[in-house]
Design a protein around this motif. Sequence first.
Motif, PDB file in Angstrom:
ATOM      1  N   ASN A   1      -4.089  -0.850  45.820  1.00  0.00           N
ATOM      2  CA  ASN A   1      -3.080  -1.396  44.903  1.00  0.00           C
ATOM      3  C   ASN A   1      -2.579  -2.789  45.274  1.00  0.00           C
ATOM      4  O   ASN A   1      -1.938  -3.442  44.448  1.00  0.00           O
ATOM      5  CB  ASN A   1      -1.871  -0.449  44.856  1.00  0.00           C
ATOM      6  N   TYR A   2      -2.858  -3.235  46.507  1.00  0.00           N
ATOM      7  CA  TYR A   2      -2.293  -4.505  46.963  1.00  0.00           C
ATOM      8  C   TYR A   2      -3.345  -5.346  47.685  1.00  0.00           C
ATOM      9  O   TYR A   2      -4.317  -4.816  48.230  1.00  0.00           O
ATOM     10  CB  TYR A   2      -1.115  -4.253  47.922  1.00  0.00           C
ATOM     11  N   ASN A   3      -3.109  -6.668  47.690  1.00  0.00           N
ATOM     12  CA  ASN A   3      -3.917  -7.562  48.516  1.00  0.00           C
ATOM     13  C   ASN A   3      -3.378  -7.486  49.944  1.00  0.00           C
ATOM     14  O   ASN A   3      -2.202  -7.772  50.180  1.00  0.00           O
ATOM     15  CB  ASN A   3      -3.822  -9.000  48.002  1.00  0.00           C
ATOM     16  N   ILE A   4      -4.223  -7.106  50.886  1.00  0.00           N
ATOM     17  CA  ILE A   4      -3.794  -6.912  52.271  1.00  0.00           C
ATOM     18  C   ILE A   4      -4.374  -8.018  53.144  1.00  0.00           C
ATOM     19  O   ILE A   4      -5.558  -8.355  53.037  1.00  0.00           O
ATOM     20  CB  ILE A   4      -4.256  -5.545  52.818  1.00  0.00           C
ATOM     21  N   SER A   5      -3.543  -8.589  54.007  1.00  0.00           N
ATOM     22  CA  SER A   5      -4.024  -9.590  54.960  1.00  0.00           C
ATOM     23  C   SER A   5      -3.286  -9.436  56.286  1.00  0.00           C
ATOM     24  O   SER A   5      -2.209  -8.831  56.347  1.00  0.00           O
ATOM     25  CB  SER A   5      -3.853 -11.010  54.406  1.00  0.00           C
ATOM     26  N   ILE A   6      -3.898  -9.972  57.348  1.00  0.00           N
ATOM     27  CA  ILE A   6      -3.332  -9.891  58.700  1.00  0.00           C
ATOM     28  C   ILE A   6      -3.210 -11.304  59.264  1.00  0.00           C
ATOM     29  O   ILE A   6      -4.138 -12.109  59.160  1.00  0.00           O
ATOM     30  CB  ILE A   6      -4.229  -9.041  59.625  1.00  0.00           C
ATOM     31  N   LEU A   7      -2.050 -11.599  59.846  1.00  0.00           N
ATOM     32  CA  LEU A   7      -1.828 -12.865  60.538  1.00  0.00           C
ATOM     33  C   LEU A   7      -1.458 -12.558  61.984  1.00  0.00           C
ATOM     34  O   LEU A   7      -0.616 -11.697  62.237  1.00  0.00           O
ATOM     35  CB  LEU A   7      -0.691 -13.654  59.883  1.00  0.00           C
ATOM     36  N   SER A   8      -2.080 -13.261  62.932  1.00  0.00           N
ATOM     37  CA  SER A   8      -1.814 -12.972  64.341  1.00  0.00           C
ATOM     38  C   SER A   8      -1.975 -14.229  65.183  1.00  0.00           C
ATOM     39  O   SER A   8      -2.754 -15.128  64.847  1.00  0.00           O
ATOM     40  CB  SER A   8      -2.769 -11.886  64.845  1.00  0.00           C
ATOM     41  N   GLY A   9      -1.249 -14.265  66.275  1.00  0.00           N
ATOM     42  CA  GLY A   9      -1.394 -15.361  67.225  1.00  0.00           C
ATOM     43  C   GLY A   9      -2.562 -15.160  68.166  1.00  0.00           C
ATOM     44  O   GLY A   9      -2.890 -16.051  68.957  1.00  0.00           O
TER      45      GLY A   9
ATOM     46  N   LYS B   1      12.478  -5.214  44.351  1.00  0.00           N
ATOM     47  CA  LYS B   1      11.379  -6.183  44.464  1.00  0.00           C
ATOM     48  C   LYS B   1      10.086  -5.515  44.917  1.00  0.00           C
ATOM     49  O   LYS B   1       8.990  -5.965  44.566  1.00  0.00           O
ATOM     50  CB  LYS B   1      11.753  -7.294  45.451  1.00  0.00           C
ATOM     51  N   LEU B   2      10.222  -4.453  45.720  1.00  0.00           N
ATOM     52  CA  LEU B   2       9.026  -3.755  46.207  1.00  0.00           C
ATOM     53  C   LEU B   2       8.186  -3.203  45.065  1.00  0.00           C
ATOM     54  O   LEU B   2       6.978  -3.034  45.206  1.00  0.00           O
ATOM     55  CB  LEU B   2       9.421  -2.611  47.141  1.00  0.00           C
ATOM     56  N   THR B   3       8.817  -2.896  43.941  1.00  0.00           N
ATOM     57  CA  THR B   3       8.059  -2.360  42.802  1.00  0.00           C
ATOM     58  C   THR B   3       7.217  -3.448  42.140  1.00  0.00           C
ATOM     59  O   THR B   3       6.353  -3.144  41.325  1.00  0.00           O
ATOM     60  CB  THR B   3       9.012  -1.750  41.756  1.00  0.00           C
ATOM     61  N   LYS B   4       7.472  -4.715  42.495  1.00  0.00           N
ATOM     62  CA  LYS B   4       6.770  -5.829  41.849  1.00  0.00           C
ATOM     63  C   LYS B   4       5.774  -6.531  42.768  1.00  0.00           C
ATOM     64  O   LYS B   4       5.029  -7.399  42.317  1.00  0.00           O
ATOM     65  CB  LYS B   4       7.794  -6.851  41.341  1.00  0.00           C
ATOM     66  N   ILE B   5       5.772  -6.191  44.073  1.00  0.00           N
ATOM     67  CA  ILE B   5       4.885  -6.906  44.998  1.00  0.00           C
ATOM     68  C   ILE B   5       3.419  -6.602  44.693  1.00  0.00           C
ATOM     69  O   ILE B   5       3.079  -5.520  44.202  1.00  0.00           O
ATOM     70  CB  ILE B   5       5.189  -6.562  46.473  1.00  0.00           C
ATOM     71  N   ASN B   6       2.566  -7.566  44.969  1.00  0.00           N
ATOM     72  CA  ASN B   6       1.122  -7.337  44.842  1.00  0.00           C
ATOM     73  C   ASN B   6       0.365  -7.806  46.081  1.00  0.00           C
ATOM     74  O   ASN B   6      -0.855  -7.761  46.124  1.00  0.00           O
ATOM     75  CB  ASN B   6       0.560  -8.028  43.594  1.00  0.00           C
ATOM     76  N   SER B   7       1.120  -8.263  47.100  1.00  0.00           N
ATOM     77  CA  SER B   7       0.482  -8.720  48.332  1.00  0.00           C
ATOM     78  C   SER B   7       1.313  -8.271  49.532  1.00  0.00           C
ATOM     79  O   SER B   7       2.530  -8.463  49.555  1.00  0.00           O
ATOM     80  CB  SER B   7       0.358 -10.250  48.320  1.00  0.00           C
ATOM     81  N   ILE B   8       0.650  -7.645  50.520  1.00  0.00           N
ATOM     82  CA  ILE B   8       1.323  -7.224  51.753  1.00  0.00           C
ATOM     83  C   ILE B   8       0.624  -7.893  52.931  1.00  0.00           C
ATOM     84  O   ILE B   8      -0.593  -7.777  53.093  1.00  0.00           O
ATOM     85  CB  ILE B   8       1.295  -5.698  51.937  1.00  0.00           C
ATOM     86  N   ILE B   9       1.403  -8.607  53.738  1.00  0.00           N
ATOM     87  CA  ILE B   9       0.867  -9.326  54.894  1.00  0.00           C
ATOM     88  C   ILE B   9       1.419  -8.681  56.166  1.00  0.00           C
ATOM     89  O   ILE B   9       2.628  -8.468  56.282  1.00  0.00           O
ATOM     90  CB  ILE B   9       1.258 -10.816  54.844  1.00  0.00           C
TER      91      ILE B   9
END
Length: 687
Positions: A533-541, A399-407
């Motif tokens: 290569n990927y859409n990068i985002s950060i989520l935090s409390g 599946k990692l070869t198909k991801i396009n978003s990393i959070i």
Amino acid sequence: MIMVTPLSNEQKPLTLSVEGMTCAACAARIERVLEKEDSIKNAVVNFPLKKAIVEFNESIDTDKIIEKIKSIGYSAVVFEENVVSKTKTTKFITPIISLLLTITLKPFFIENGFTLQAIGIGFLIVFVFGYKFHVSAIKNLIEFNFNMDTLISIGSLSSFIFAILSTDQPLMFLETGGYIISFILIGKTIEEASIKSSVEISEALLDLIPKDVRVYKENYVMKNIEDISRDEEIIVLPGEVIPLDGDIQSGVSTVDESIITGESIPVDKDIGSQVIAGTVNLTGEIRIKVSKISGETTFNVIEDMIFKAQTTKPSVQKSIDKITQFFVPTVLIISLITFLIRLIIFNQEAFLALKVAIAILVIACPCALGLAIPIVLFRSASISNEKGFIFKNFDYLQKLTKINSIIFDKTGTITTGIFKIKSITSDNEVEIDSVLQYMASLEQKSNHPIAKSILLEAESKNISLFDVKNFKEKQGIGVEGEVDNKKVSVEKSSKEDGSLTFLDVKIDEKLFLVELHEEISIDSGFIKHLSNNYNISILSGDNNRKVQDFGKAIGVSESLGNQTPEDKLLYIKNTQKNNIVAFVGDGINDSPALKQADVGIASAHSTQIAQSAGDIVIHKGGISKIVEIIELAKKSQSRINQNLFLAFIYNTLMIPIAITGNISPNMAALAMAASSISVVLNSSRNL
């Protein structure tokens, strides 16, 4: 320094060593039989490893399971480590003798009129050397199952029987049956030798832990590691591998933890320090109170996770198993129809029609197809451990070869969760170490993360601490107390400035403003590399403004703060509507997000719940390993695609050639063996 949280351990499945399998279809057959048992939750049989891993809902009768496997033509015993098997040289003896005898059949026996001797040699090769194929084929046919052995058995037996019964062409096909068995045996032996060389990559792990442990009973005594109980004390001398997890009771040393953490710098250890099995004691003799016995240590859990990854069956392999299940009977029908058409419609001689039919049977064996994935899977699991991470199922690596978003989660993932003092300002003259001494002395009574960071900084500077009196913690505000006869308070400041954290420190009547910054666990190029290569985002409390400013500082535009576990879960679900998502987290609050994401990635310093929820666990190094994980995933997928191409193109091209009669059964056997060997060798190349 990378801290290690001991990985959680689960109930171990039953592992059996299985003999008698000749192809992946055999493994699939055993799986189907075992999974019919109500007590068995899941069964995975790995053909290259020759092992069956049985997960059960309740206690099971091991002997009954073994008998079940024996009833369909295979043998099984409970798996034991370090059991010596035949050497590669010994395994080649039978195939070579078989081939040499086959080569001599025609010139030395048949052409010189030694008919009985020729039949005897043919019988030896087909029935004795090839008995495993026939036994497996018969037991499968009884259950109306078909596999590679069915094709080999029918091809070699029909050659032998026709050679004996034919009057027009006496002993015409006797050597054909011999060549079929000989070439298949040689191919299988080369396969096993190549697979063994791949297996040795991870088997080296087993040799690291000493089998005997030193205990002290009036004098030093060596004791088998299996006999050591929890809370028993063991002695480890300088230069020795620590055999079991535990806590140091006496002695001071430095320990090389690189095999677990990937950290090359040795770690100082003294009384009360935790040590982990597989690490190396470098400088001093230490006495350890065992906390985890053999089979339960952090090292054992990592080893078990590798083994589980090696023996899981990816979805693409399940699809191939279904194809091969119908492929063999289809080939049998094609072979029979070809024989009848040539014999009846084209009025061809029986031995020529049979020659073509046998060639079809032999050349169509789907063995290469069955080997296309398991060996790559095994090597990927072994190499991933060497690189410092473990995937729990090969599907996640694919599946990692198909991801396009990393959070990413922020605290503890992109940052270490450790705060450093950036500056201390005051209207009064400031002596930083003195202010830090009073702060750390007060904070030693608190469990707040910032308190722990202040204590860590004081320890790193070897600052001694005062005793604390009248300590009081004000929830959400700060702490206060009496330190060295001075009234001291540390409180959250009302001042805010984006990603920075401020504390108001008061020592008697003197006020200080302490500016903190959170330590980042990644280098500056890591996010930039992924962003290409990927859409990068950060989520935090954390505070929203703080998170947004932090994101901008490292080059991430989509950074959201004030995120509850439910908010993170909803964000991932919404992102998954148009993307394939990987989530990287470390805390208990990240567990729902790790489970929801298409691929969840946790690290060894994550909580045990996060490790359990994650699909991939990084146990050496930090999250920058993600680049290597994705690289291995792409290489593994590419190698599988190559293998499937080799296997499919072989059958696509060779079956029509066999139908037209342009290849002999002898060459068909050689071609079939060569196709399997090509897949094995391609799988064994460096990833």
